[in-house]
Design a protein around this motif. Structure first.
Motif, short mmCIF file in Angstrom:
data_model
loop_
_atom_site.label_atom_id
_atom_site.label_comp_id
_atom_site.label_asym_id
_atom_site.label_seq_id
_atom_site.Cartn_x
_atom_site.Cartn_y
_atom_site.Cartn_z
N GLN A 19 0.84 -1.21 0.00
CA GLN A 19 0.00 0.00 0.00
C GLN A 19 0.87 1.25 0.00
O GLN A 19 0.62 2.20 -0.75
CB GLN A 19 -0.92 -0.02 1.24
CG GLN A 19 -2.02 1.02 1.16
CD GLN A 19 -3.01 0.88 2.32
OE1 GLN A 19 -3.02 -0.13 3.04
NE2 GLN A 19 -3.84 1.89 2.50
N ALA A 20 1.90 1.25 0.83
CA ALA A 20 2.82 2.40 0.89
C ALA A 20 3.60 2.54 -0.42
O ALA A 20 3.86 3.65 -0.89
CB ALA A 20 3.78 2.24 2.07
N LEU A 21 3.95 1.42 -1.00
CA LEU A 21 4.70 1.43 -2.28
C LEU A 21 3.87 2.08 -3.37
O LEU A 21 4.39 2.90 -4.14
CB LEU A 21 5.05 -0.02 -2.68
CG LEU A 21 5.88 -0.20 -3.95
CD1 LEU A 21 7.31 0.33 -3.74
CD2 LEU A 21 5.92 -1.66 -4.39
N ARG A 22 2.58 1.74 -3.42
CA ARG A 22 1.69 2.34 -4.44
C ARG A 22 1.57 3.84 -4.26
O ARG A 22 1.28 4.57 -5.21
CB ARG A 22 0.31 1.70 -4.37
CG ARG A 22 0.29 0.26 -4.89
CD ARG A 22 -1.12 -0.29 -5.02
NE ARG A 22 -1.09 -1.74 -5.19
CZ ARG A 22 -1.38 -2.62 -4.25
NH1 ARG A 22 -1.74 -2.20 -3.03
NH2 ARG A 22 -1.32 -3.92 -4.49
N ALA A 23 1.81 4.30 -3.03
CA ALA A 23 1.75 5.75 -2.74
C ALA A 23 3.14 6.40 -2.89
O ALA A 23 3.39 7.46 -2.33
CB ALA A 23 1.22 5.96 -1.33
N LEU A 62 13.52 -6.05 -8.98
CA LEU A 62 13.14 -5.05 -7.97
C LEU A 62 13.03 -3.65 -8.58
O LEU A 62 12.15 -2.88 -8.18
CB LEU A 62 14.12 -5.09 -6.80
CG LEU A 62 14.03 -6.40 -5.98
CD1 LEU A 62 15.18 -6.49 -4.97
CD2 LEU A 62 12.70 -6.50 -5.25
N ALA A 63 13.88 -3.36 -9.55
CA ALA A 63 13.77 -2.06 -10.24
C ALA A 63 12.45 -1.98 -10.99
O ALA A 63 11.79 -0.94 -11.03
CB ALA A 63 14.95 -1.88 -11.19
N ASP A 64 12.06 -3.11 -11.60
CA ASP A 64 10.79 -3.18 -12.32
C ASP A 64 9.61 -3.00 -11.36
O ASP A 64 8.62 -2.34 -11.68
CB ASP A 64 10.69 -4.53 -13.05
CG ASP A 64 9.47 -4.62 -13.93
OD1 ASP A 64 9.33 -3.77 -14.83
OD2 ASP A 64 8.65 -5.54 -13.72
N LEU A 65 9.74 -3.59 -10.16
CA LEU A 65 8.70 -3.43 -9.14
C LEU A 65 8.51 -1.95 -8.80
O LEU A 65 7.39 -1.46 -8.72
CB LEU A 65 9.09 -4.21 -7.88
CG LEU A 65 8.14 -4.08 -6.67
CD1 LEU A 65 6.82 -4.80 -6.96
CD2 LEU A 65 8.78 -4.64 -5.42
N TRP A 66 9.62 -1.23 -8.64
CA TRP A 66 9.54 0.19 -8.30
C TRP A 66 8.96 1.00 -9.46
O TRP A 66 8.08 1.84 -9.27
CB TRP A 66 10.92 0.74 -7.90
CG TRP A 66 10.90 2.23 -7.70
CD1 TRP A 66 11.41 3.19 -8.52
CD2 TRP A 66 10.30 2.93 -6.61
NE1 TRP A 66 11.17 4.44 -8.02
CE2 TRP A 66 10.48 4.31 -6.84
CE3 TRP A 66 9.60 2.54 -5.45
CZ2 TRP A 66 10.03 5.29 -5.96
CZ3 TRP A 66 9.14 3.52 -4.58
CH2 TRP A 66 9.36 4.87 -4.84
N ARG A 68 6.97 0.11 -11.84
CA ARG A 68 5.58 -0.21 -12.15
C ARG A 68 4.70 -0.25 -10.91
O ARG A 68 3.61 -0.82 -10.92
CB ARG A 68 5.53 -1.56 -12.88
CG ARG A 68 6.28 -1.53 -14.22
CD ARG A 68 6.40 -2.89 -14.87
NE ARG A 68 5.10 -3.49 -15.06
CZ ARG A 68 4.86 -4.80 -15.01
NH1 ARG A 68 5.83 -5.64 -14.75
NH2 ARG A 68 3.65 -5.27 -15.19
N ARG A 69 5.16 0.38 -9.83
CA ARG A 69 4.48 0.29 -8.53
C ARG A 69 3.01 0.73 -8.58
O ARG A 69 2.18 0.17 -7.87
CB ARG A 69 5.24 1.10 -7.47
CG ARG A 69 5.33 2.59 -7.77
CD ARG A 69 6.36 3.28 -6.88
NE ARG A 69 6.54 4.67 -7.21
CZ ARG A 69 7.31 5.12 -8.19
NH1 ARG A 69 7.98 4.25 -8.94
NH2 ARG A 69 7.42 6.41 -8.43
N ALA A 70 2.71 1.72 -9.41
CA ALA A 70 1.33 2.24 -9.43
C ALA A 70 0.38 1.32 -10.19
O ALA A 70 -0.81 1.27 -9.89
CB ALA A 70 1.33 3.63 -10.05
N SER A 71 0.91 0.58 -11.17
CA SER A 71 0.02 -0.22 -12.03
C SER A 71 -0.04 -1.70 -11.65
O SER A 71 -0.92 -2.41 -12.11
CB SER A 71 0.47 -0.09 -13.49
OG SER A 71 1.80 -0.57 -13.63
N LEU A 72 0.90 -2.18 -10.85
CA LEU A 72 0.92 -3.60 -10.51
C LEU A 72 -0.24 -3.98 -9.60
O LEU A 72 -0.51 -3.30 -8.62
CB LEU A 72 2.24 -3.97 -9.82
CG LEU A 72 3.47 -4.04 -10.72
CD1 LEU A 72 4.72 -4.22 -9.88
CD2 LEU A 72 3.36 -5.18 -11.73
#
Length: 199
Positions: A19-23, A62-66, A68-72
């Motif tokens: 949740q925090a990551l998406r923000a 992990l870079a991809d996770l960061w 694309r954090r809003a769309s994952l």
């Protein structure tokens, strides 16, 4: 204050971190990194047996996770990360096999082309040597040889065409073959010596 926020993120559940990551919370991302980086690396290294490739694969994940954090759409962070790392491992192994297969194909094709070219040139040289040898034969022997080997005439046919007895035709044919054998043997010895010298 920093150590307090570190302790704070360490107490987050995976769901809280997501949740925090998406923000756009970088602290949450740092905690995910700390929590999963080594475990993901262990999985990748166990399969790939190469430290650099395993590290790079995990870093990319992990870079991809960061990025694309809003769309994952992630329900379970651990399941997502371990599935993603396995998927990347499979793709990496496939691409490595494809690359090594392509390299092998190129090597075989190159060596085959070289061998074919060398064989073609050697055959041409041998053919030229044979023609030169035929030209050096005495006139009657050359005539008999050409009728026999190039025009595929029989001994009786040659006998009629050159107005010689069959025995004489056979003599000239034997003589021509003997001279050509000797000439081509000398040619092959010279070619082999030159080839060895050029090596």
């Amino acid at each position: 204050m920093k150590s307090f926020s570190v302790r704070l993120y360490a107490s987050y559940t995976d769901a809280d971190l997501l949740q925090a990551l998406r923000a756009d919370d970088e602290g949450a991302f740092e905690e995910i990194y700390k929590r999963y980086c080594y475990r993901l690396f262990t999985v990748a290294y166990r399969k790939l047996k190469q430290r650099e490739e395993a590290e790079e694969l995990v870093q990319d994940l992990l870079a991809d996770l960061w990025s694309r954090r809003a769309s994952l759409q992630i329900q379970q962070l651990d399941q997502y990360l371990f599935s993603a790392v396995r998927y990347r491992i499979i793709n990496f192994i496939k691409s490595r096999k494809l690359k090594s297969g392509y390299e092998l194909y190129c090597q075989l094709h190159a060596s085959s082309s070289t061998a074919n070219t060398e064989n073609f040139l050697a055959l041409n040289d041998l053919n030229d040597a044979l023609l030169a040898g035929v030209e050096n034969l005495p006139e009657k022997s050359r005539q008999v040889f050409q009728l026999s080997r190039l025009e595929h005439c029989t001994v009786p046919e040659i006998s009629v065409r050159v107005n010689l007895s069959e025995k004489t035709v056979e003599y000239h044919l034997t003589k021509a073959l003997k001279l050509l054998r000797s000439y081509l043997r000398d040619f092959l010895v010279l070619t082999l010596s030159l080839f060895t010298f050029l090596q």
